[in-house]
Design a protein around this motif. Structure first.
Motif, mmCIF file in Angstrom:
data_model
loop_
_atom_site.group_PDB
_atom_site.id
_atom_site.type_symbol
_atom_site.label_atom_id
_atom_site.label_comp_id
_atom_site.label_asym_id
_atom_site.label_seq_id
_atom_site.Cartn_x
_atom_site.Cartn_y
_atom_site.Cartn_z
ATOM 1 N N LYS A 236 -0.015 7.518 6.166
ATOM 2 C CA LYS A 236 -0.892 8.412 5.392
ATOM 3 C C LYS A 236 -0.968 7.964 3.933
ATOM 4 C CE LYS A 236 -1.152 13.352 4.327
ATOM 5 N NZ LYS A 236 -0.455 14.639 4.519
ATOM 6 N N GLN A 237 0.155 7.532 3.380
ATOM 7 C CA GLN A 237 0.192 7.051 1.999
ATOM 8 C C GLN A 237 -0.704 5.820 1.796
ATOM 9 O OE1 GLN A 237 1.263 9.319 -0.006
ATOM 10 N NE2 GLN A 237 3.192 8.546 -0.786
ATOM 11 N N ASN B 234 3.355 7.010 -5.585
ATOM 12 C CA ASN B 234 4.222 7.824 -4.735
ATOM 13 C C ASN B 234 5.046 6.939 -3.806
ATOM 14 O OD1 ASN B 234 3.281 10.507 -5.527
ATOM 15 N ND2 ASN B 234 1.355 9.865 -4.592
ATOM 16 N N LYS C 12 -4.375 6.531 0.706
ATOM 17 C CA LYS C 12 -4.674 7.222 -0.565
ATOM 18 C C LYS C 12 -5.145 6.250 -1.611
ATOM 19 C CE LYS C 12 -1.813 11.230 0.059
ATOM 20 N NZ LYS C 12 -0.752 12.060 -0.419
ATOM 21 N N SER D 149 0.816 -1.214 0.000
ATOM 22 C CA SER D 149 0.000 0.000 0.000
ATOM 23 C C SER D 149 0.849 1.263 0.000
ATOM 24 C CB SER D 149 -0.905 0.031 1.229
ATOM 25 O OG SER D 149 -1.803 -1.045 1.198
#
Length: 161
Positions: free
Chosen positions: A157-158, A109, A161, A77
């Motif tokens: 946090k990534q 990202n 998304k 993830s």
């Protein structure tokens, strides 16, 4: 609670295992023990009132000519690419190395972290950051526990998304 697989990748000896040990166990050791294959750790973090169980895959460091098995990247993830601010060979071609991780993982990202901040002064670090062709998210020190929690917060946090 949701579980999310996250990867730490980068050259050998950049401090991936040390960052994980500092984050998960609040420990640091000067002893260098090379990771073979992959080692998985976990820690529950809270982000935006959400509990996330991070399954942290510590992928063995490589030299540039070695290939990491694609299977390690499946289902990730988020990923953190770690380099050593005191070893130029770990951040030369950083953009290409991060692109390879994006390609293997399918992630858009990648969090980029320079570790071992404690080995250089701020002028040296700023000079290095000017030579790197992509943006660096954080400079950390696993030894001094500087920005380690922040690096994993960015990773958590990534995953959302």
């Amino acid at each position: 609670m949701i579980a999310k697989k996250v990867l730490l990748v980068g050259n050998f000896g950049v401090g991936k295992t040390s960052l994980i040990r500092r984050f998960v166990l609040s420990e640091f050791s000067e002893d260098y023990i090379s990771t073979i294959g992959v080692r998985v750790s976990s820690k529950i973090v809270k982000f935006n009132k959400e509990e996330i169980k991070l399954l942290i895959w510590d992928v063995a460091g490589t030299n540039d000519d070695e290939k990491v098995p694609k299977a390690y990247f499946l289902g990730a993830s988020a990923a953190m690419y770690v380099f050593d601010v005191s070893r130029e060979e770990t951040y030369l071609n950083l953009k290409n190395k991060v692109e390879v991780v994006k390609e293997l993982s399918g992630l858009k990202n990648i969090t980029v972290v320079g570790n071992k901040k404690d080995l250089l002064n701020s002028d040296e670090i700023n000079h290095i950051l000017k030579t790197i062709s992509i943006s660096v998210d954080l400079i950390t020190s696993a030894k001094e526990d500087e920005n380690v929690e922040d690096a994993f917060t960015i990773l958590a946090k990534q995953t959302l998304k």
